[in-house]
Motif scaffolding. Sequence first.
Motif, PDB file in Angstrom:
ATOM      1  N   TYR A  31      80.187 -44.776 -44.911  1.00 50.26           N
ATOM      2  CA  TYR A  31      80.503 -45.028 -46.310  1.00 50.26           C
ATOM      3  C   TYR A  31      81.915 -44.591 -46.682  1.00 50.26           C
ATOM      4  N   ARG A  34      84.705 -47.367 -47.333  1.00 45.50           N
ATOM      5  CA  ARG A  34      84.371 -48.390 -48.327  1.00 45.50           C
ATOM      6  C   ARG A  34      85.590 -49.180 -48.775  1.00 45.50           C
ATOM      7  N   LYS A  93      81.800 -53.590 -59.913  1.00 45.69           N
ATOM      8  CA  LYS A  93      80.424 -53.515 -60.431  1.00 45.69           C
ATOM      9  C   LYS A  93      79.900 -54.903 -60.777  1.00 45.69           C
ATOM     10  N   PHE A 107      68.569 -54.042 -52.165  1.00 48.52           N
ATOM     11  CA  PHE A 107      69.593 -53.048 -52.466  1.00 48.52           C
ATOM     12  C   PHE A 107      70.118 -52.380 -51.203  1.00 48.52           C
ATOM     13  N   LYS A 108      69.264 -52.128 -50.234  1.00 49.95           N
ATOM     14  CA  LYS A 108      69.692 -51.476 -48.999  1.00 49.95           C
ATOM     15  C   LYS A 108      70.733 -52.322 -48.281  1.00 49.95           C
ATOM     16  N   SER A 111      73.940 -52.083 -50.189  1.00 54.06           N
ATOM     17  CA  SER A 111      74.509 -50.765 -49.932  1.00 54.06           C
ATOM     18  C   SER A 111      75.290 -50.757 -48.624  1.00 54.06           C
ATOM     19  N   LEU A 112      74.749 -51.377 -47.614  1.00 55.33           N
ATOM     20  CA  LEU A 112      75.414 -51.411 -46.320  1.00 55.33           C
ATOM     21  C   LEU A 112      76.640 -52.311 -46.328  1.00 55.33           C
ATOM     22  N   ARG A 115      79.201 -50.770 -48.609  1.00 56.32           N
ATOM     23  CA  ARG A 115      79.436 -49.381 -48.183  1.00 56.32           C
ATOM     24  C   ARG A 115      79.387 -48.413 -49.363  1.00 56.32           C
ATOM     25  N   MET A 116      78.294 -48.514 -50.081  1.00 56.07           N
ATOM     26  CA  MET A 116      78.050 -47.633 -51.212  1.00 56.07           C
ATOM     27  C   MET A 116      76.764 -46.877 -50.970  1.00 56.07           C
ATOM     28  N   GLU A 117      76.911 -45.580 -50.837  1.00 58.86           N
ATOM     29  CA  GLU A 117      75.771 -44.728 -50.589  1.00 58.86           C
ATOM     30  C   GLU A 117      75.076 -44.391 -51.899  1.00 58.86           C
ATOM     31  N   LYS A 118      73.780 -44.211 -51.828  1.00 64.18           N
ATOM     32  CA  LYS A 118      73.028 -43.793 -53.002  1.00 64.18           C
ATOM     33  C   LYS A 118      73.540 -42.419 -53.459  1.00 64.18           C
ATOM     34  N   GLN A 119      73.787 -42.286 -54.768  1.00 70.01           N
ATOM     35  CA  GLN A 119      74.256 -41.009 -55.278  1.00 70.01           C
ATOM     36  C   GLN A 119      73.144 -39.992 -55.177  1.00 70.01           C
TER      37      GLN A 119
END
Length: 120
Positions: A31, A34, A93, A107-108, A111-112, A115-119
């Motif tokens: 991540y 990104r 966004k 969403f997963k 995310s990949l 390259r945005m990791e869950k906060q």
Amino acid sequence: MSENRRQHLFDSNVFLTLDLLWAKEEVDPYYRARKINGEFYRNYEEQRQNPDKFYDYTRMSVETFDYILETVKSDLESGINPKSFRGISPAEKLYITLGFLASGQPFKRLSLSFRMEKQR
């Protein structure tokens, strides 16, 4: 080390810069890249130059995207720290949201690819 030499070191070594900026947090290295390898940073500007590709991704024209972005920009800016390295721009966004709505990807997967990791 002089300030000019230090600045050159940062400018010439993106990965050193990323490591130093993220050193305070435990972030998966995947991540960290990104803004280098994330889908938004790889595709957004190029797709804007190719309206057919932009439409395929967002299901709208560049002009419509810009209009919506301008309309909701202040709402999307909430929570952005301009000095934060990981701040997500309003354009990013909106682009991610439209990509999700157009494709229905889980969403997963988004995310990949972004390259945005869950906060935490």
